[in-house]
Design an enzyme around this catalytic site. Sequence first.
Site, PDB file in Angstrom:
ATOM      1  N   LYS A  13       0.815  -1.219   0.000  1.00 45.94           N
ATOM      2  CA  LYS A  13       0.000   0.000   0.000  1.00 45.94           C
ATOM      3  C   LYS A  13       0.846   1.265   0.000  1.00 45.94           C
ATOM      4  O   LYS A  13       0.565   2.188  -0.747  1.00 45.94           O
ATOM      5  CB  LYS A  13      -0.945   0.018   1.208  1.00 45.94           C
ATOM      6  CG  LYS A  13      -2.030  -1.027   1.170  1.00 45.94           C
ATOM      7  CD  LYS A  13      -2.967  -0.924   2.350  1.00 45.94           C
ATOM      8  CE  LYS A  13      -2.284  -0.991   3.691  1.00 45.94           C
ATOM      9  NZ  LYS A  13      -1.634  -2.259   4.014  1.00 45.94           N
ATOM     10  N   ARG A  88     -10.193   2.083   9.235  1.00 45.76           N
ATOM     11  CA  ARG A  88      -9.815   0.714   9.588  1.00 45.76           C
ATOM     12  C   ARG A  88     -10.973  -0.064  10.199  1.00 45.76           C
ATOM     13  O   ARG A  88     -10.898  -1.270  10.328  1.00 45.76           O
ATOM     14  CB  ARG A  88      -8.663   0.708  10.598  1.00 45.76           C
ATOM     15  CG  ARG A  88      -7.333   1.082  10.017  1.00 45.76           C
ATOM     16  CD  ARG A  88      -6.242   0.861  11.050  1.00 45.76           C
ATOM     17  NE  ARG A  88      -4.983   1.424  10.642  1.00 45.76           N
ATOM     18  CZ  ARG A  88      -4.052   0.775   9.958  1.00 45.76           C
ATOM     19  NH1 ARG A  88      -4.272  -0.470   9.589  1.00 45.76           N
ATOM     20  NH2 ARG A  88      -2.932   1.359   9.617  1.00 45.76           N
ATOM     21  N   ARG A 127      11.449  -7.900   5.025  1.00 48.77           N
ATOM     22  CA  ARG A 127      11.551  -6.478   5.376  1.00 48.77           C
ATOM     23  C   ARG A 127      12.044  -6.316   6.819  1.00 48.77           C
ATOM     24  O   ARG A 127      12.877  -5.452   7.106  1.00 48.77           O
ATOM     25  CB  ARG A 127      10.192  -5.792   5.186  1.00 48.77           C
ATOM     26  CG  ARG A 127      10.240  -4.294   5.422  1.00 48.77           C
ATOM     27  CD  ARG A 127       8.981  -3.613   4.949  1.00 48.77           C
ATOM     28  NE  ARG A 127       7.906  -3.780   5.904  1.00 48.77           N
ATOM     29  CZ  ARG A 127       6.655  -3.390   5.695  1.00 48.77           C
ATOM     30  NH1 ARG A 127       6.304  -2.847   4.541  1.00 48.77           N
ATOM     31  NH2 ARG A 127       5.735  -3.562   6.602  1.00 48.77           N
ATOM     32  N   ARG A 133      14.189  -5.342  12.370  1.00 45.13           N
ATOM     33  CA  ARG A 133      13.029  -5.319  13.266  1.00 45.13           C
ATOM     34  C   ARG A 133      12.824  -6.717  13.852  1.00 45.13           C
ATOM     35  O   ARG A 133      12.061  -7.523  13.334  1.00 45.13           O
ATOM     36  CB  ARG A 133      11.798  -4.867  12.504  1.00 45.13           C
ATOM     37  CG  ARG A 133      11.907  -3.417  12.042  1.00 45.13           C
ATOM     38  CD  ARG A 133      10.827  -3.021  11.084  1.00 45.13           C
ATOM     39  NE  ARG A 133       9.497  -3.120  11.678  1.00 45.13           N
ATOM     40  CZ  ARG A 133       8.416  -2.585  11.136  1.00 45.13           C
ATOM     41  NH1 ARG A 133       8.497  -1.914  10.015  1.00 45.13           N
ATOM     42  NH2 ARG A 133       7.256  -2.720  11.717  1.00 45.13           N
ATOM     43  N   ARG A 144      -0.978  -9.856  13.124  1.00 49.45           N
ATOM     44  CA  ARG A 144      -1.387  -8.602  12.466  1.00 49.45           C
ATOM     45  C   ARG A 144      -2.320  -8.888  11.291  1.00 49.45           C
ATOM     46  O   ARG A 144      -3.282  -8.148  11.056  1.00 49.45           O
ATOM     47  CB  ARG A 144      -0.153  -7.824  11.995  1.00 49.45           C
ATOM     48  CG  ARG A 144       0.564  -7.138  13.152  1.00 49.45           C
ATOM     49  CD  ARG A 144       1.874  -6.469  12.786  1.00 49.45           C
ATOM     50  NE  ARG A 144       1.858  -5.719  11.566  1.00 49.45           N
ATOM     51  CZ  ARG A 144       2.927  -5.548  10.778  1.00 49.45           C
ATOM     52  NH1 ARG A 144       4.085  -6.079  11.101  1.00 49.45           N
ATOM     53  NH2 ARG A 144       2.845  -4.842   9.689  1.00 49.45           N
TER      54      ARG A 144
END
Length: 187
Positions: A13, A88, A127, A133, A144
């Site tokens: 996105k 959302r 990623r 991370r 998620r």
Amino acid sequence: MRIILIGPPGAGKGTQAARLQEALHIPAISTGDIFRANVKGETELGKLAKRYMDAGEYVPDEVTNKMVADRLGQDDAKNGFLLDGYPRTAAQVDELDKMLAAADVALDAVVELTADTDEVVGRLLARAQIQGRSDDTEDVIRHRLDVYAAETQPLTTIYADRGLLKQVDGLGEIDEVTDRLLKALQA
């Protein structure tokens, strides 16, 4: 054009919002960017949002809605915008409807970037590794995605019922996905 871009985490996105902003000459408005700008500018809403963010909690709808309303009222968004990350929830859909009605404008399209779950998990794990991370484990990522499915995915039904939903495959080369998005918006 007034567009909402939705899709699961890792569907691309952010990348596509930036490309659509350029192609359509409208601002791409991300709630994450709005939060950061308000916190950095030390606005009243920013100070309030920061308290929640620092505690690792979601910023409540009331605060998020006010920030989005403020952002949509700025001059660069008067002739169109692309929302990324908002709404959302169904409650945020209702609030956005009120904002648009008050401005006497309507959405042109809601575009859902679709992507295979396992592919998205792979993207996000890669990623996370690149960005260092360590908190983005496969379990966290899958959680998620479950939260997205439970809370945000139902919005597609709302917008499909209104005849606004366009689904676009978010997998493939970045240029191919951008082309698919632009064709879907022109259709």
